[in-house]
Design a protein around this motif. Sequence first.
Motif, PDB file in Angstrom:
ATOM      1  N   ILE A  44      -2.472   3.999 -13.307  1.00 20.39           N
ATOM      2  CA  ILE A  44      -2.747   3.986 -11.867  1.00 20.39           C
ATOM      3  C   ILE A  44      -3.916   3.065 -11.541  1.00 20.39           C
ATOM      4  CG2 ILE A  44      -3.591   5.407  -9.945  1.00 20.39           C
ATOM      5  CD1 ILE A  44      -1.943   7.688 -10.978  1.00 20.39           C
ATOM      6  N   ALA A  45      -4.924   3.076 -12.411  1.00 22.07           N
ATOM      7  CA  ALA A  45      -6.101   2.237 -12.169  1.00 22.07           C
ATOM      8  C   ALA A  45      -5.725   0.765 -12.213  1.00 22.07           C
ATOM      9  CB  ALA A  45      -7.183   2.542 -13.194  1.00 22.07           C
TER      10      ALA A  45
ATOM     11  N   PRO B  45      -2.607  12.489 -19.507  1.00 21.89           N
ATOM     12  CA  PRO B  45      -3.194  12.149 -18.202  1.00 21.89           C
ATOM     13  C   PRO B  45      -4.026  10.875 -18.256  1.00 21.89           C
ATOM     14  CG  PRO B  45      -3.630  14.444 -18.740  1.00 21.89           C
ATOM     15  CD  PRO B  45      -3.048  13.819 -19.964  1.00 21.89           C
TER      16      PRO B  45
ATOM     17  N   LEU C  54       2.216   1.952  -3.378  1.00 26.50           N
ATOM     18  CA  LEU C  54       1.240   2.617  -4.238  1.00 26.50           C
ATOM     19  C   LEU C  54       1.110   4.087  -3.862  1.00 26.50           C
ATOM     20  CD1 LEU C  54      -1.627  -0.017  -4.449  1.00 26.50           C
ATOM     21  CD2 LEU C  54      -0.330   0.937  -6.359  1.00 26.50           C
ATOM     22  N   PHE C  55       1.087   4.321  -2.559  1.00 26.34           N
ATOM     23  CA  PHE C  55       0.966   5.698  -2.088  1.00 26.34           C
ATOM     24  C   PHE C  55       2.108   6.552  -2.640  1.00 26.34           C
ATOM     25  CE2 PHE C  55       2.183   8.991   0.905  1.00 26.34           C
ATOM     26  CZ  PHE C  55       0.986   9.663   1.089  1.00 26.34           C
TER      27      PHE C  55
ATOM     28  N   PHE D  87       2.713  16.590 -11.741  1.00 19.64           N
ATOM     29  CA  PHE D  87       1.646  17.461 -12.230  1.00 19.64           C
ATOM     30  C   PHE D  87       1.534  18.723 -11.399  1.00 19.64           C
ATOM     31  CE2 PHE D  87       0.545  14.019 -14.851  1.00 19.64           C
ATOM     32  CZ  PHE D  87      -0.201  14.552 -15.881  1.00 19.64           C
ATOM     33  N   TYR D  88       1.755  18.565 -10.108  1.00 26.71           N
ATOM     34  CA  TYR D  88       1.700  19.713  -9.211  1.00 26.71           C
ATOM     35  C   TYR D  88       2.749  20.739  -9.625  1.00 26.71           C
ATOM     36  CZ  TYR D  88       2.244  22.245  -4.779  1.00 26.71           C
ATOM     37  OH  TYR D  88       2.350  23.212  -3.816  1.00 26.71           O
TER      38      TYR D  88
ATOM     39  N   VAL E 252       0.844  -1.194   0.000  1.00 25.33           N
ATOM     40  CA  VAL E 252       0.000   0.000   0.000  1.00 25.33           C
ATOM     41  C   VAL E 252       0.881   1.246   0.000  1.00 25.33           C
ATOM     42  CG1 VAL E 252      -1.690   1.317   1.330  1.00 25.33           C
ATOM     43  CG2 VAL E 252      -1.909  -1.155   1.145  1.00 25.33           C
TER      44      VAL E 252
ATOM     45  N   THR F 266       1.662  12.564  -8.953  1.00 26.94           N
ATOM     46  CA  THR F 266       0.927  13.809  -8.737  1.00 26.94           C
ATOM     47  C   THR F 266       1.885  14.970  -8.492  1.00 26.94           C
ATOM     48  OG1 THR F 266       0.676  13.202  -6.411  1.00 26.94           O
ATOM     49  CG2 THR F 266      -1.185  12.762  -7.848  1.00 26.94           C
TER      50      THR F 266
ATOM     51  N   VAL G 241       1.752   7.222  -6.396  1.00 22.45           N
ATOM     52  CA  VAL G 241       0.797   8.302  -6.683  1.00 22.45           C
ATOM     53  C   VAL G 241       1.398   9.636  -6.276  1.00 22.45           C
ATOM     54  CG1 VAL G 241      -1.505   9.182  -6.200  1.00 22.45           C
ATOM     55  CG2 VAL G 241      -1.142   6.741  -6.405  1.00 22.45           C
ATOM     56  N   MET G 242       2.103   9.628  -5.166  1.00 20.08           N
ATOM     57  CA  MET G 242       2.759  10.855  -4.709  1.00 20.08           C
ATOM     58  C   MET G 242       3.718  11.377  -5.779  1.00 20.08           C
ATOM     59  SD  MET G 242       2.688  12.306  -1.658  1.00 20.08           S
ATOM     60  CE  MET G 242       3.268  13.928  -1.400  1.00 20.08           C
TER      61      MET G 242
ATOM     62  N   GLN H 131      -3.122  -0.879  -9.305  1.00 22.22           N
ATOM     63  CA  GLN H 131      -3.590  -1.080  -7.935  1.00 22.22           C
ATOM     64  C   GLN H 131      -4.452  -2.328  -7.789  1.00 22.22           C
ATOM     65  OE1 GLN H 131      -7.088   1.376  -6.840  1.00 22.22           O
ATOM     66  NE2 GLN H 131      -6.631   2.507  -8.688  1.00 22.22           N
TER      67      GLN H 131
ATOM     68  N   LEU I 249      -3.429   7.826 -15.792  1.00 21.37           N
ATOM     69  CA  LEU I 249      -4.496   7.454 -14.865  1.00 21.37           C
ATOM     70  C   LEU I 249      -4.915   6.007 -15.079  1.00 21.37           C
ATOM     71  CD1 LEU I 249      -6.450  10.803 -14.928  1.00 21.37           C
ATOM     72  CD2 LEU I 249      -5.547   9.704 -12.893  1.00 21.37           C
ATOM     73  N   VAL I 250      -4.955   5.586 -16.337  1.00 19.08           N
ATOM     74  CA  VAL I 250      -5.302   4.187 -16.589  1.00 19.08           C
ATOM     75  C   VAL I 250      -4.238   3.289 -15.966  1.00 19.08           C
ATOM     76  CG1 VAL I 250      -5.532   2.426 -18.381  1.00 19.08           C
ATOM     77  CG2 VAL I 250      -6.706   4.613 -18.619  1.00 19.08           C
TER      78      VAL I 250
END
Lengths: 595, 349
Positions: free
Chosen positions: B154-155, B147, B97-98, B108-109, B94, B105, B101-102, B158, B151-152
């Motif tokens: 990331i989907a 994106p 994964l966190f 992008f940030y 977990v 993102t 994503v961090m 997980q 995103l796909v």
Amino acid sequence: MSHPNALHAGHHPGFVRTYIFSTDHKMIGLQYLFSSLFFLLVGGGLALLVRLQVGYPNESLGLLTRLIPGLARHIPESWGGRMSPEFYTMLFTMHASVMIFLVIIPWLTGAFGNFLIPLMIGARDMAFPVLNMLSYWFMWPAFGLLMASFFVDGGASGVGWTAYPTLSSAALPDGTLASPAARHAGLGQTFWLCALLFAGSSSLMGSINYITTVLHLRAPGMSLLRMPLTVWSLFITAILQAVALPPLTVALIMQLSDKVFGTVFFLPPGGAQFGAWSTGAGGGQPLLWQHLFWFYSHPAVYIMILPAMGMVSDILPVFARKPLFGYRPMVYSMASIAGLGFIVWGHHMFQSGMDPRLGTGFMLATILIAVPSAVKTFNWLATLWGSDIRFSAAMLNAMGFVSMFVIGGLSGIFMAVTPVDVHIHDTYFIVGHIHYVLFLSSLFALYGATHFWYPKMFGRMMSENVGRLHFALTFVLANCTFYPMHILGIGGHPRRYYDPTLYEFLQPMQSLNRFMTISAILLGFAQLLFLANFFLSLFLGKRADANPWGANTLEWQAPSPPPHGNFALPPVVVRGPYEYGGDGPQDHQPQTASA
Amino acid sequence: MITEGTSTKVSGLPGTVEIAGAPPYLFEWSESAHWLPLAITGLALIAWIVSLRFKRAWAALFGFTLALMALWTLQSARSGLWLPESASLIADEVDGLFHLVMALTSIFYLLTQGVLIWTLLQPAPPGGRAARVHGNHLLELVWFTVPTGLLVYIALVQLPTWAKMKGQVPGAYLAAGYQPASDPADLLLTVTGRQWEWRMRYHSPDQPMPVNPLFWAATPAAEDIHAVNELHAWQGAKVRMMLRTTDVIHSFFLPQFRFKQDMLPGKTIPALLHTDRSNIEADGTERVWEIACAELCGGNHYRMRGKVVIHRDKKEFMDWLNRQKASQSERKESAAALPTPKPEARENQ
Ligand code: HEM
Ligand SMILES: [Cu+2]
Ligand SMILES: [Cu+2]
């Protein structure tokens, strides 16, 4: 502020019909605006009390007890001057209910929807003026009930704005008004349910009105794809409301019936056992509430952001003096957010006991909804790229919106990753997320929009310097207040905790909690600047002419403030709303042929 | 400063936990909580004053705020105010994964905020007028597809973790997609939430594992061992927990295991916990791992505190269990039976 009917000779409806039971869309819009500002104060006060408790869980409220009317009755002797845990739950429940149902939604759709839709599409008024008036007046019973509930037996509802059964829905035993599930889920919760029924009916009346108005009352030449994005967003929002509100209404009535008449929609077959009190057999299903509630409340979060997106899309081009980048992608992405918004509600229920395979489906849809959000962000940035930015208060707030919406959208992705959501669900991470999208996004858009359309509403300008100061303070302090919430959530800090210091793993976070509380108090004070600017400018603001910003959309072709009936002659629209910049004789071309 | 009061229970809290080898922080939260908001307000005021003369000061305000957030994030990650200690392999997954994503993102940030700040600094367009550009198909295509692709990804990435966490294996499901009954477990217990405590009932490991844990969960037996607010197991055990509630929704939250599952009135929800690490040190002292409730369940929601003890081996666990059993048989059997009324919690009804 000049008399709104001044230009409409021979038609004087009198004070009550003009200012109170008015059917003029502009006056109703202003009524919504003033009420929302008042509710904002109330909701903000509740939030500060919540923060005080979390930041300083073991300290007495001291002076405050005497300063705030009615507070003393919620400070029992046994808690030594501290608020009781039950009172704390009432505070965050009422804070969320007031902010969502009486501030953000009415301010966006009630105030700006009413004021702007007819003006921006070149109509004389809404399609159903009387319905419009009713929709405003349905808000007040909602507010009255919420506030009155603090004073009933057991106090206001303290079951959270999500009101999950069986805590919320347990039937009141015959002849009593106290819930066996919790002291603060009795009569107060019944009031809450009725308040939401009123607020929901109010929204529903408004939404029918907006849909009809946009479809039937557009000025000649105002094709759908020439509508400003504000109108598009309000139109799409109205459709969302019309579809999502009926299930909520049904759910509210079912819970009311469970509570008052002892039906068992949300009580499982085996019943529930509250201490020594047994409910007897049920036959329903507590999860049903969550499905119905989120089927409304997920679209509702888009109801609370789409109009903000629309208004920001209209403010940016005016102060960038450059056309909105990608008009059609902007419209399509709003439509797809709205469409996808109906199939993602289960992302609030990943850990609820719903079948985990269903969770996977909701996860996929939720991940996809980030795509149109990203597209919108890139188009806003492209609008600003290569432009000549004018730093008005409206523009700064709109840019603040863009910046902060990015953070809210990105934090959404963490929660959409189901394994990560297992950890951060129902922690402060969620609270951080909602405040980035609602406070730092929607509210910034609302502040910007208020600065922007103020001259049209009142014929005067708000102070730019005070507005910019308010923005600067709000921008930094809101980030200080809400950003650390993500960090707490990552550490596992659950939301809605009266005293986190009981837990060893939360103790290192307590100084962060205090930091947020102090920032929140300063943030609260900074909002007084906005209120002062708003109210003083009614009398002291510089007079505004019809089009002080050099904007293209139709409302700027009407006088400021527009008279009853809005336009002397029906406007004829010849082009889209975003013709700014370029090398022509003027740096903007209004939507009508002649200015 | 804000409230007057006497209690000082929270003063003298431990500060942030320092991780060996981490560089020193710029500031300590515990010391700066009170002055930092005021200092930041002061900086905002200065930015505003400067902006009266130099418009570009707004870029500084945005930049400063956004940098502050990045700094806080880094500082928290370093100082231990971050994901709690991980107690299992699935928790590590977990966390992976966190952090993935961090990382994504964050890109992008930085990209979006960077562009935004640049637009605040950019020179005026030539001639003072921006070009009347309405859009660009190619750009729209790019920032739609990139994106979407990420995103796909990331989907999809997980999916296996989620399936493992919820114990999904194609085939026979014990209860609507949860643990398959065939998945072997070393320890079986029910955890029953009620206002405001967790009641554990352990299946005695000397007995053969019941064929149908759902049935077992519904039928308490005399040889079961009871505990309140304490979850015990041993390192390496696969623990099957049958989660129930007798009153309202509670949510069983074990931060170190990245485990959280609502308890739903009327349902028994099976869950599997892999206990890969122990919280008993070599010298026998215990690191505190807590149980928390994550779903609002009434006024004392915040008090549903419990603890997790993962013993170093099965023998240590059995010692605890037998002690528990002995003290239980001393008491009258009725006292241990579920549910017992709790009059003190009802005093104000
Ligand atoms: C990229 C877009 C977004 C994604 C992927 C996303 C995802 C999520 C997810 C997965 C949750 C549930 C988390 C949990 O409880 O464990 C959530 C909660 C929430 N979201 Fe979003 N979200 C997005 C945008 C928004 C926007 C634009 C708004 C509102 C304007 C919003 C408002 C909320 C609210 C109010 C909640 C929490 C409700 C509660 O539990 O009290 N979100 N979001
Ligand atoms: Cu949602
Ligand atoms: Cu709880």
